[in-house]
Design a protein around this motif. Structure first.
Motif, PDB file in Angstrom:
ATOM      1  N   PRO A  96      -4.675  27.941  -8.861  1.00 47.74           N
ATOM      2  CA  PRO A  96      -4.188  29.002  -7.966  1.00 47.74           C
ATOM      3  C   PRO A  96      -3.430  30.102  -8.705  1.00 47.74           C
ATOM      4  CG  PRO A  96      -3.718  26.812  -7.051  1.00 47.74           C
ATOM      5  CD  PRO A  96      -4.166  26.611  -8.460  1.00 47.74           C
ATOM      6  N   TRP A 126      -5.933  32.272 -10.569  1.00 47.33           N
ATOM      7  CA  TRP A 126      -6.711  33.051  -9.592  1.00 47.33           C
ATOM      8  C   TRP A 126      -5.907  34.260  -9.115  1.00 47.33           C
ATOM      9  CZ3 TRP A 126      -5.983  33.388  -4.086  1.00 47.33           C
ATOM     10  CH2 TRP A 126      -7.055  33.949  -3.394  1.00 47.33           C
ATOM     11  N   GLU A 127      -4.624  34.056  -8.864  1.00 44.93           N
ATOM     12  CA  GLU A 127      -3.774  35.170  -8.445  1.00 44.93           C
ATOM     13  C   GLU A 127      -3.637  36.197  -9.558  1.00 44.93           C
ATOM     14  OE1 GLU A 127      -2.439  35.956  -5.674  1.00 44.93           O
ATOM     15  OE2 GLU A 127      -2.474  34.153  -4.412  1.00 44.93           O
ATOM     16  N   ARG A 147      -7.562  37.714  -7.762  1.00 44.53           N
ATOM     17  CA  ARG A 147      -8.360  37.058  -6.710  1.00 44.53           C
ATOM     18  C   ARG A 147      -9.830  37.459  -6.797  1.00 44.53           C
ATOM     19  NH1 ARG A 147      -4.429  37.453  -1.328  1.00 44.53           N
ATOM     20  NH2 ARG A 147      -2.561  36.560  -2.345  1.00 44.53           N
ATOM     21  N   ARG A 195     -10.756  32.819  -1.461  1.00 47.89           N
ATOM     22  CA  ARG A 195      -9.786  31.719  -1.474  1.00 47.89           C
ATOM     23  C   ARG A 195     -10.425  30.403  -1.044  1.00 47.89           C
ATOM     24  NH1 ARG A 195      -4.545  30.138  -3.190  1.00 47.89           N
ATOM     25  NH2 ARG A 195      -4.437  28.050  -2.319  1.00 47.89           N
TER      26      ARG A 195
END
Length: 535
Positions: free
Chosen positions: A400, A403-404, A408, A412
């Protein structure tokens, strides 16, 4: 004189420390089970009429040590197993209650005389509620007997060859030869002792019991194996050499006896590779020759240094040594050259010439190759290998965040799917074995000593289902929903793996490896998306 003697003694010590007495041996030491039918842990509709085991080299079954137990724990073997090269076929009868788990146990002797033992299970209809327990086997119950016998034999060669060579060719006229002749006999005696020890160790490894539990029949059985006649021939040759030694080492033998002893000695050296790994190498004649050259070089060099240090340097006039040492230097140079040449030759055979990568063959054939390789790589192990569970915890924490930071780059829902799979899979794994998290078709190369070799291992300890993830997700064999699904179905079917768990691990691994800073590996993301969407 004292300086010369000290130098030779130092050289002898360094030689013992730096030169392995054993000749170079293949890295692929002995046979491995590469495929079975039925596949390990598979669930099939009905029990088969035979069980087939395929090894990496020719094998011969040990009498009474190959069997199949039915779901009730009784033997269902219908006859003696039949070996045809690397394939072992076990005829099996169908029991009265055929449904449940069957246990196959085996003990075979590979072409290089080493024992290979193990067990696996398969089920008909459905697994048993209480399946037969896997057999715990010790492949080498001989323990330290095998290396001890080997090195006793090598020491015998050193003591037999060096003193005899000097006694026959370069012994001072006024020096007595009794001690050097006696040393030659001690060497031959050690060769005989080492050979007898090898015979005992072979018996223990063949029948699978410790040396102390061997019976006379177990020892006699070695004579019927491939290695038995070779060891017998070595003992006979040592006896013949003993009959020729006194005259040759004593300087009283004519050319005929000297030649005869040389021929007998050479034949004796050949028995070592014939009873070991070289007979199963990719190029047996070359490997056998390399081992013989290695043993000859080792025996001449170390045996000559021993003879100089113990018998000749003490009490020999400097002028006489002036004639002996130049000759010995020439012998030593040749012997060291033999050692180097044999080592390079054996290394070339073992390393081979890696050729084309696996992705250059048709995709289905490539998947079948991987299905054959993986069971050989699945080994129970412990540290220092990282557990898959520990690695997966790191993936769950980092995915996560990465990914941020990457902005992104995909939905999600894919991240959540990966996290859900990790939550489901990590604590419910099956048996822990060595798995390679990067075994894609570019990391499998065609080679010489094996048809295919795996490179660039990234090992973890995890369940078998994880091991096929790289070949499923890798783009080398085709990058499309259909290609991924075909690889998934083919490899899980061939290895009897849980398809749903393989899908889960693939989704998680693809996304864990999909980001590196600002770089997004779109192939990994696409495979994960196809599997999540079921396309």
């Amino acid at each position: 004189m004292r300086t010369t003697r000290s130098a030779v003694l130092l050289g002898f010590l360094l030689a013992l420390l730096s030169v392995p007495l054993a000749p170079a041996t293949p890295a692929a030491a002995h046979a491995a089970l590469v495929a079975t039918s039925p596949v390990r842990d598979a669930v099939i509709g009905s029990p088969p009429g035979e069980v087939v085991l395929v090894f990496s080299e020719s094998v011969s079954p040990v009498v009474g040590r190959v069997q199949v137990l039915g779901p009730d724990g009784r033997r269902v073997t219908a006859g003696e197993p039949v070996a045809d090269g690397a394939t072992l076929r076990i005829p099996v009868r169908v029991p009265d209650r055929p449904l449940g788990t069957y246990l196959v146990s085996y003990r075979v002797i590979s072409a290089d005389s080493h024992p290979v033992a193990g067990s696996f299970a398969y089920s008909a209809g459905a697994p048993s509620a209480t399946p037969p327990e896997p057999v715990s086997v010790d492949e080498r119950p001989s323990g330290g007997w095998t290396p001890a016998a080997r090195y006793v034999g090598y020491l015998g060669l050193v003591l037999a060859v060096g003193p005899t060579l000097f006694g026959a060719a370069r012994w001072p006229r006024r020096r007595r030869r009794r001690a050097v002749t006696a040393t030659g006999y001690v060497g031959l005696a050690l060769v005989a002792v080492g050979t007898a020890g090898t015979w005992v160790a072979q018996a223990a490894d063949m029948v699978g019991v410790p040396v102390g539990d061997l019976s006379r029949g177990d020892l006699t059985a070695v004579a019927g194996s491939d290695v038995g006649p070779v060891l017998g021939a070595r003992l006979a040759l040592a006896g013949i050499a003993a009959g020729l030694l006194t005259a040759v080492a004593g300087g009283r033998a004519g050319r005929g006896r000297r030649v005869a002893l040389a021929v007998v000695g050479l034949a004796g050296l050949v028995t070592w590779p014939l009873a070991g790994h070289p007979v199963a190498s990719p190029l047996p004649p070359v490997s056998i020759l390399a081992d013989v050259v290695h043993l000859a070089g080792m025996s001449v060099w170390l045996g000559g240094l021993f003879t100089l240090a113990v018998f000749l340097l003490p009490g020999t006039h400097r002028r006489v040594l002036g004639r002996i040492l130049p000759a010995w230097s020439r012998w030593a140079t040749v012997a060291v050259g033999w050692l180097v040449a044999s080592g390079v030759g054996q290394a070339a055979i073992e390393l081979g010439r890696p050729g084309s990568p696996l992705h250059e063959v048709p995709a289905d054939e490539a998947v079948d190759v991987v299905a054959g390789l993986l069971p050989r790589l699945w080994r129970r192990a412990a540290g220092p290998f990282t557990p898959l569970a520990e690695e997966a915890v790191g993936w769950r924490q980092r995915l996560p965040e990465r990914w941020e930071r990457a902005g992104r780059p995909y939905g999600r829902r894919l991240v959540d799917a990966a996290l859900d799979q990790l939550d489901r899979l990590v604590d419910t794994q099956g048996e822990q074995v060595l798995v390679n998290q990067d075994l894609h078709a570019g990391n499998v190369l065609r080679a010489t000593r094996e048809p295919w070799l795996v490179i660039d291992p990234k090992p973890l300890l995890g369940e078998r289902e994880f091991a096929v993830v790289p070949i499923v997700r890798g783009a080398e064999l085709g990058h499309s929903p259909g290609a991924v699904r075909r690889r998934l179905d083919r490899v899980t079917g061939a290895l009897g793996l849980d398809r749903d768990r393989v899908v889960g691990w693939t989704i998680a691994h693809c996304l864990a490896w999909s980001l590196d800073g600002d770089t997004v590996f779109t192939n990994q993301v696409e495979v994960a998306r196809w599997l999540v969407d079921g396309t």
